[in-house]
Write a protein that holds these residues in place. Structure first.
Motif, PDB file in Angstrom:
ATOM      1  N   ASP A   1      -6.915 -38.174 -22.199  1.00  0.00           N
ATOM      2  CA  ASP A   1      -5.990 -37.674 -21.162  1.00  0.00           C
ATOM      3  C   ASP A   1      -5.483 -38.822 -20.294  1.00  0.00           C
ATOM      4  O   ASP A   1      -4.298 -38.875 -19.933  1.00  0.00           O
ATOM      5  CB  ASP A   1      -6.695 -36.631 -20.298  1.00  0.00           C
ATOM      6  CG  ASP A   1      -7.051 -35.379 -21.075  1.00  0.00           C
ATOM      7  OD1 ASP A   1      -6.134 -34.806 -21.689  1.00  0.00           O
ATOM      8  OD2 ASP A   1      -8.229 -34.998 -21.072  1.00  0.00           O
TER       9      ASP A   1
ATOM     10  N   VAL B   1       2.546 -24.511 -15.749  1.00  0.00           N
ATOM     11  CA  VAL B   1       1.642 -25.377 -16.501  1.00  0.00           C
ATOM     12  C   VAL B   1       0.678 -26.082 -15.555  1.00  0.00           C
ATOM     13  O   VAL B   1      -0.518 -26.247 -15.864  1.00  0.00           O
ATOM     14  CB  VAL B   1       2.448 -26.387 -17.343  1.00  0.00           C
ATOM     15  CG1 VAL B   1       1.530 -27.454 -17.927  1.00  0.00           C
ATOM     16  CG2 VAL B   1       3.192 -25.673 -18.458  1.00  0.00           C
ATOM     17  N   ARG B   2       1.177 -26.501 -14.388  1.00  0.00           N
ATOM     18  CA  ARG B   2       0.307 -27.179 -13.434  1.00  0.00           C
ATOM     19  C   ARG B   2      -0.810 -26.242 -12.966  1.00  0.00           C
ATOM     20  O   ARG B   2      -1.980 -26.659 -12.860  1.00  0.00           O
ATOM     21  CB  ARG B   2       1.112 -27.663 -12.231  1.00  0.00           C
ATOM     22  CG  ARG B   2       1.983 -28.878 -12.529  1.00  0.00           C
ATOM     23  CD  ARG B   2       2.681 -29.359 -11.252  1.00  0.00           C
ATOM     24  NE  ARG B   2       3.537 -30.491 -11.513  1.00  0.00           N
ATOM     25  CZ  ARG B   2       3.130 -31.743 -11.612  1.00  0.00           C
ATOM     26  NH1 ARG B   2       1.851 -32.015 -11.495  1.00  0.00           N
ATOM     27  NH2 ARG B   2       3.990 -32.716 -11.832  1.00  0.00           N
TER      28      ARG B   2
ATOM     29  N   GLU C   1      -1.973 -23.610 -14.554  1.00  0.00           N
ATOM     30  CA  GLU C   1      -2.863 -23.321 -15.671  1.00  0.00           C
ATOM     31  C   GLU C   1      -3.787 -24.508 -15.967  1.00  0.00           C
ATOM     32  O   GLU C   1      -4.939 -24.335 -16.387  1.00  0.00           O
ATOM     33  CB  GLU C   1      -2.052 -22.956 -16.910  1.00  0.00           C
ATOM     34  CG  GLU C   1      -1.304 -21.630 -16.760  1.00  0.00           C
ATOM     35  CD  GLU C   1      -0.348 -21.360 -17.914  1.00  0.00           C
ATOM     36  OE1 GLU C   1      -0.259 -22.205 -18.824  1.00  0.00           O
ATOM     37  OE2 GLU C   1       0.338 -20.321 -17.889  1.00  0.00           O
ATOM     38  N   ALA C   2      -3.232 -25.730 -15.755  1.00  0.00           N
ATOM     39  CA  ALA C   2      -4.049 -26.920 -15.993  1.00  0.00           C
ATOM     40  C   ALA C   2      -5.221 -27.002 -15.017  1.00  0.00           C
ATOM     41  O   ALA C   2      -6.289 -27.544 -15.342  1.00  0.00           O
ATOM     42  CB  ALA C   2      -3.189 -28.173 -15.905  1.00  0.00           C
TER      43      ALA C   2
ATOM     44  N   GLN D   1      -6.679 -24.158 -18.631  1.00  0.00           N
ATOM     45  CA  GLN D   1      -5.956 -23.488 -19.708  1.00  0.00           C
ATOM     46  C   GLN D   1      -4.856 -24.366 -20.317  1.00  0.00           C
ATOM     47  O   GLN D   1      -4.268 -24.001 -21.330  1.00  0.00           O
ATOM     48  CB  GLN D   1      -5.337 -22.169 -19.188  1.00  0.00           C
ATOM     49  CG  GLN D   1      -6.377 -21.147 -18.775  1.00  0.00           C
ATOM     50  CD  GLN D   1      -5.751 -19.860 -18.272  1.00  0.00           C
ATOM     51  OE1 GLN D   1      -4.550 -19.809 -18.050  1.00  0.00           O
ATOM     52  NE2 GLN D   1      -6.572 -18.834 -18.086  1.00  0.00           N
ATOM     53  N   ARG D   2      -4.553 -25.465 -19.687  1.00  0.00           N
ATOM     54  CA  ARG D   2      -3.556 -26.411 -20.192  1.00  0.00           C
ATOM     55  C   ARG D   2      -4.126 -27.822 -20.139  1.00  0.00           C
ATOM     56  O   ARG D   2      -4.950 -28.150 -19.263  1.00  0.00           O
ATOM     57  CB  ARG D   2      -2.261 -26.365 -19.357  1.00  0.00           C
ATOM     58  CG  ARG D   2      -1.491 -25.078 -19.483  1.00  0.00           C
ATOM     59  CD  ARG D   2      -0.713 -25.004 -20.787  1.00  0.00           C
ATOM     60  NE  ARG D   2       0.090 -23.784 -20.852  1.00  0.00           N
ATOM     61  CZ  ARG D   2       0.987 -23.527 -21.812  1.00  0.00           C
ATOM     62  NH1 ARG D   2       1.167 -24.429 -22.773  1.00  0.00           N
ATOM     63  NH2 ARG D   2       1.655 -22.410 -21.800  1.00  0.00           N
ATOM     64  N   THR D   3      -3.655 -28.642 -21.076  1.00  0.00           N
ATOM     65  CA  THR D   3      -4.122 -30.026 -21.120  1.00  0.00           C
ATOM     66  C   THR D   3      -3.222 -30.925 -20.285  1.00  0.00           C
ATOM     67  O   THR D   3      -2.126 -30.527 -19.847  1.00  0.00           O
ATOM     68  CB  THR D   3      -4.142 -30.531 -22.567  1.00  0.00           C
ATOM     69  OG1 THR D   3      -2.784 -30.576 -23.061  1.00  0.00           O
ATOM     70  CG2 THR D   3      -4.969 -29.626 -23.454  1.00  0.00           C
TER      71      THR D   3
ATOM     72  N   ASP E   1       0.148 -31.267 -21.867  1.00  0.00           N
ATOM     73  CA  ASP E   1       1.059 -30.151 -21.585  1.00  0.00           C
ATOM     74  C   ASP E   1       1.798 -30.380 -20.266  1.00  0.00           C
ATOM     75  O   ASP E   1       3.003 -30.135 -20.148  1.00  0.00           O
ATOM     76  CB  ASP E   1       0.280 -28.835 -21.532  1.00  0.00           C
ATOM     77  CG  ASP E   1      -0.280 -28.426 -22.880  1.00  0.00           C
ATOM     78  OD1 ASP E   1       0.350 -28.795 -23.897  1.00  0.00           O
ATOM     79  OD2 ASP E   1      -1.326 -27.755 -22.916  1.00  0.00           O
ATOM     80  N   VAL E   2       1.067 -30.861 -19.267  1.00  0.00           N
ATOM     81  CA  VAL E   2       1.698 -31.126 -17.969  1.00  0.00           C
ATOM     82  C   VAL E   2       2.723 -32.251 -18.090  1.00  0.00           C
ATOM     83  O   VAL E   2       3.835 -32.170 -17.550  1.00  0.00           O
ATOM     84  CB  VAL E   2       0.627 -31.483 -16.920  1.00  0.00           C
ATOM     85  CG1 VAL E   2       1.292 -31.855 -15.587  1.00  0.00           C
ATOM     86  CG2 VAL E   2      -0.326 -30.323 -16.721  1.00  0.00           C
TER      87      VAL E   2
END
Length: 465
Positions: free
Chosen positions: A191, A382-383, A385-386, A390-392, A395-396
């Motif tokens: 990451d 997405v932010r 969920e991250a 739930q998001r990587t 994804d962000v």
């Protein structure tokens, strides 16, 4: 200074400002330069346009040159010499005579009939002037279009550079947060590497955007003649355009200066045929001569004379040169007629292309606005969920990049709409200082013509050069 919230997103003020720069024509702050001022400066000072104006003034001089065929030719001549004559006379003597023969005179030649050569030369010169005026108007269009395009390019590239710089700041914050999370074991080294890679990519894009802006500034300086400083919003000129494509085509094909210039070129070429043919016709004129001679044959021999003579010159055969030049002139006239059709096709294609570009830009703005709105919503989601796993991080980063791309697309589409509106106005032949109502002194293309048309003598130009 760009504002960022705690999540590292763009502040509302920055995004609103970028939108206003190109879309609504409302500036978020005081602006020093406007589109009108830039176009006015280009109109008055662009060297390409000024050179074409000088070319028109030079073409204007063809008319007084042609009119000179109606006027008399006056020449003065003078001579002086010395002669010594030795003569043998009866008785074995030698006689020497010394004289200083000298004299002067004035000769006047007046054309009476030259087969229509002068008349057709005047008509040809006037057609050349009208064609040069149309060419000047076409050059004016091109210069104004280039200036408007350069203006909008600077605005676009400034906005894109700001977007990319803000994106760098956001990704720097994102990288900092990712490293903090890595330290506590929430994310992996992968990451962090992804965040670092995306930051490097963003920095590269910012450098490229800065380079593009410098290029646009250089083009602006070339076309406008000044450095851009705090440019005001650019507005489309759609209110000056026809309501439909067929109307635009009709307007362009009937009055575009490039077509008008081509038509005057045909007139000039056809008159050249008559000018050339005139060399096959008789020439009738009158010659007047006044002379005064001294010591012509003997010391003290002074004589004055005056004469008026009608002259008639009939060409019989000149080796075929005039016949060849006449045929050549006819072929050139045929070429000019074909060029008119070519110019019409060029103008028609330009109108269709520019009109299509304008319609496409309008549609792209609508689509880009929807894309930006959706990308903003997606990034926010997405932010969130991250945060709950739930998001990587990737994804962000992808969502962030999509938002930047969407905003860049919107900025470009807004620029394209303004430039396309000017392109349509140019394609139909109406892009001019008068149409745009620029606050500058409009060049009077007839003034110099009227000043020189009737001049009988003098080498000084009307402006004193």
């Amino acid at each position: 200074m760009t504002r960022r919230n705690k999540n590292g997103t763009f502040g509302a003020l920055t995004l609103a400002a970028l939108g206003l720069v190109l879309a609504s024509g409302v500036s978020p702050g005081a602006m020093a330069q406007t589109m009108e001022a830039a176009l006015s400066r280009a109109y008055s000072g662009n060297p390409t346009l000024n050179a074409q104006r000088a070319s028109l003034r030079a073409t204007n001089e063809n008319v007084p040159q042609a009119l000179s065929g109606y006027r008399p030719r006056v020449t003065a001549s003078a001579d002086i010499g010395a002669s010594i004559t030795d003569a043998n006379v009866p008785g074995g003597r030698t006689s020497t005579t010394r004289l200083a023969p000298r004299g002067g005179g004035v000769q006047v030649d007046q054309n009476i009939f030259d087969g229509g050569k002068t008349r057709n030369s005047v008509g040809q010169a006037e057609s050349q002037v009208l064609g040069a005026r149309a060419t000047l108007r076409n050059t004016e269009q091109n210069v104004l279009l280039d200036a408007a395009t350069s203006y909008m390019n600077v605005l676009r590239d400034t906005a894109i550079l700001t977007l990319n710089r803000n994106n760098v700041e956001v990704l720097e914050e994102q990288l900092r947060q990712t490293r903090d999370r890595f330290q506590v074991g929430e994310v992996t080294r992968t990451d962090v590497a992804q965040a670092e890679a995306r930051l490097s990519q963003s920095q590269s894009q910012a450098i490229l955007a800065e380079s593009n802006l410098k290029t646009s500034i250089a083009r602006y300086r070339q076309n406008v003649g000044a450095e851009p400083k705090q440019l005001a919003p650019g507005k489309p000129v759609e209110h000056l355009l026809p309501k439909s494509l067929p109307s635009a085509l009709d307007s362009a094909l009937s009055s575009h200066p490039a077509i008008v210039a081509s038509l005057h070129g045909v007139d000039a070429a056809e008159l050249q045929v008559k000018v050339t043919e005139a060399d096959l016709y008789p020439v009738l004129g009158v010659r007047g001569l006044v002379q005064q001679r001294y010591d012509s044959t003997a010391f003290g021999d002074n004589r004055a004379s005056a004469s008026v003579v009608g002259t008639l010159t009939i060409p019989i055969y000149e080796g075929g040169q005039v016949y060849s030049r006449t045929r050549q002139a006819k072929e050139t006239a045929g070429q000019r007629r074909i060029e008119v059709d070519t110019q019409r096709d060029t103008v028609r294609a330009a109108v269709v292309s520019a009109w299509g570009g304008l319609e496409a830009a309008k549609a792209q703005i609508v689509a880009a606005q929807a894309q930006v709105q959706a990308a903003e919503t997606a990034l926010a989601g997405v932010r969130e969920e991250a945060k709950v796993g739930q998001r990587t991080t990737l994804d962000v980063l992808n969502a962030q990049q999509e938002l930047v791309s969407a905003r860049s697309t919107l900025v470009t589409a807004q620029r394209d709409r303004v430039v396309a509106s000017y392109s349509v106005l140019s394609a139909i032949g109406r892009l001019s200082a008068n149409t745009l109502r620029l606050k500058t002194e409009v060049y009077d293309e007839r003034r110099h013509y009227e000043q020189v048309k009737g001049l009988l003598w003098g080498t000084e130009t009307p402006d004193g050069r």
